[in-house]
Scaffold this motif. Structure first.
Motif, PDB file in Angstrom:
ATOM      1  N   ILE A  72      30.771  24.664  92.600  1.00  0.00           N
ATOM      2  CA  ILE A  72      31.710  25.737  92.913  1.00  0.00           C
ATOM      3  C   ILE A  72      31.309  27.034  92.205  1.00  0.00           C
ATOM      4  O   ILE A  72      31.356  28.117  92.797  1.00  0.00           O
ATOM      5  N   ASN A  73      30.892  26.933  90.957  1.00  0.00           N
ATOM      6  CA  ASN A  73      30.475  28.118  90.214  1.00  0.00           C
ATOM      7  C   ASN A  73      29.282  28.795  90.876  1.00  0.00           C
ATOM      8  O   ASN A  73      29.183  30.032  90.898  1.00  0.00           O
ATOM      9  N   ILE A 112      32.574  32.530  97.454  1.00  0.00           N
ATOM     10  CA  ILE A 112      33.917  31.946  97.347  1.00  0.00           C
ATOM     11  C   ILE A 112      34.683  32.801  96.349  1.00  0.00           C
ATOM     12  O   ILE A 112      34.167  33.123  95.273  1.00  0.00           O
ATOM     13  N   GLN A 113      35.905  33.163  96.687  1.00  0.00           N
ATOM     14  CA  GLN A 113      36.715  34.000  95.812  1.00  0.00           C
ATOM     15  C   GLN A 113      37.053  33.260  94.520  1.00  0.00           C
ATOM     16  O   GLN A 113      37.493  32.114  94.546  1.00  0.00           O
ATOM     17  N   GLN A 114      36.848  33.928  93.396  1.00  0.00           N
ATOM     18  CA  GLN A 114      37.102  33.297  92.107  1.00  0.00           C
ATOM     19  C   GLN A 114      38.591  33.130  91.819  1.00  0.00           C
ATOM     20  O   GLN A 114      38.978  32.331  90.981  1.00  0.00           O
ATOM     21  N   ASP A 115      39.429  33.907  92.524  1.00  0.00           N
ATOM     22  CA  ASP A 115      40.858  33.821  92.257  1.00  0.00           C
ATOM     23  C   ASP A 115      41.574  32.818  93.171  1.00  0.00           C
ATOM     24  O   ASP A 115      42.799  32.742  93.182  1.00  0.00           O
ATOM     25  N   GLN A 164      30.765  30.935  93.509  1.00  0.00           N
ATOM     26  CA  GLN A 164      31.622  31.996  92.997  1.00  0.00           C
ATOM     27  C   GLN A 164      30.820  33.159  92.421  1.00  0.00           C
ATOM     28  O   GLN A 164      31.148  34.326  92.683  1.00  0.00           O
ATOM     29  N   TYR A 193      35.431  23.866 100.944  1.00  0.00           N
ATOM     30  CA  TYR A 193      35.295  25.317 100.847  1.00  0.00           C
ATOM     31  C   TYR A 193      33.816  25.689 100.757  1.00  0.00           C
ATOM     32  O   TYR A 193      33.362  26.661 101.369  1.00  0.00           O
ATOM     33  N   CYS A 194      33.076  24.944  99.964  1.00  0.00           N
ATOM     34  CA  CYS A 194      31.644  25.218  99.774  1.00  0.00           C
ATOM     35  C   CYS A 194      30.884  25.015 101.081  1.00  0.00           C
ATOM     36  O   CYS A 194      30.007  25.814 101.431  1.00  0.00           O
ATOM     37  N   VAL A 248      39.978  25.219  95.168  1.00  0.00           N
ATOM     38  CA  VAL A 248      38.648  25.296  95.772  1.00  0.00           C
ATOM     39  C   VAL A 248      38.097  23.879  95.866  1.00  0.00           C
ATOM     40  O   VAL A 248      37.972  23.187  94.853  1.00  0.00           O
ATOM     41  N   GLY A 291      29.615  35.466  95.011  1.00  0.00           N
ATOM     42  CA  GLY A 291      30.623  36.115  95.824  1.00  0.00           C
ATOM     43  C   GLY A 291      30.879  35.440  97.160  1.00  0.00           C
ATOM     44  O   GLY A 291      31.472  36.044  98.060  1.00  0.00           O
TER      45      GLY A 291
END
Length: 205
Positions: free
Chosen positions: A113-114, A122-125, A117, A133-134, A129, A120
């Motif tokens: 996930i990182n 995947i939204q970090q907020d 993120q 999503y990935c 997640v 940019g």
């Protein structure tokens, strides 16, 4: 060849197949498609390592009885600075007596996930997640890069194997339409060539 709109071999790839010889490199998207469409039972052993017949002979290694090769493409530079590709026999490491068993190195979901993120994608907020999503991010990245339907599917499928996440991969594998599966079966050579024109293949750097 396929189940539920997925190429049958897809569930056996725990990691992206690669040439594990002196010159180690991950196979092209076209070679990945060749292995996905193969009827070679050694693929069910889930070993991503492949060796060319030349390296096997030069190293004095021993092939198992009834070992089945795969014709995979390799590329070399021409005298005029271009590139030419041709097919060569490769054998899986499980068919070479001198090779140890393959050990998969798992990766944590947080690391995956990182990766998205910080780029940019995947939204970090986002509150929640997931691995899905990935996958959606990879699909969008491929589509935005101009990939056709087949290459989008292969980009997603390749990335799932690249993630090395300890999951039941077949739950997340993308499905091929009936028409696309029919094209792969009937016009495999054309599909391999067309897929390989998308160079470099859809990979996130």
């Amino acid at each position: 060849m396929h189940y539920g709109g997925r190429l049958a071999n897809a569930k056996y790839f725990l990691e992206r197949p690669y040439c594990a010889g002196a010159k180690t490199y991950k196979f092209s998207t076209a070679n990945y498609l060749r292995l996905l469409a193969s009827n070679n039972k050694v693929i069910q052993e889930c070993d991503p390592r492949w060796f060319s017949i030349d390296e096997i002979k030069n190293s004095g290694w021993t092939l198992r009885e009834h070992a089945q090769s795969e014709l995979l493409e390799i590329w070399s530079k021409t005298t005029d600075g271009g590139q030419e590709g041709y097919l060569q026999e490769f054998y899986n490491a499980r068919d070479i007596l001198e090779k140890d068993s393959f050990v998969l190195k798992n990766q944590e979901l947080e690391t995956i996930i990182n990766f998205f993120q910080v780029r940019g994608l995947i939204q970090q907020d986002a509150e929640i997640v997931s691995f899905q999503y990935c996958i959606n991010a990879v699909k969008k990245y491929a589509e935005d890069s101009g990939a056709d339907d087949l290459t989008v599917i292969l980009a997603v499928q390749t990335w799932i194997t690249e993630s090395r996440l300890k999951i039941k991969a077949e739950w997340f594998l993308p499905a091929y339409s009936d028409s696309l599966l029919a094209e792969i079966e009937q016009y495999s050579r054309t599909k391999f060539l067309k897929t390989n024109q998308y160079r470099p293949s859809c990979e996130l750097a």
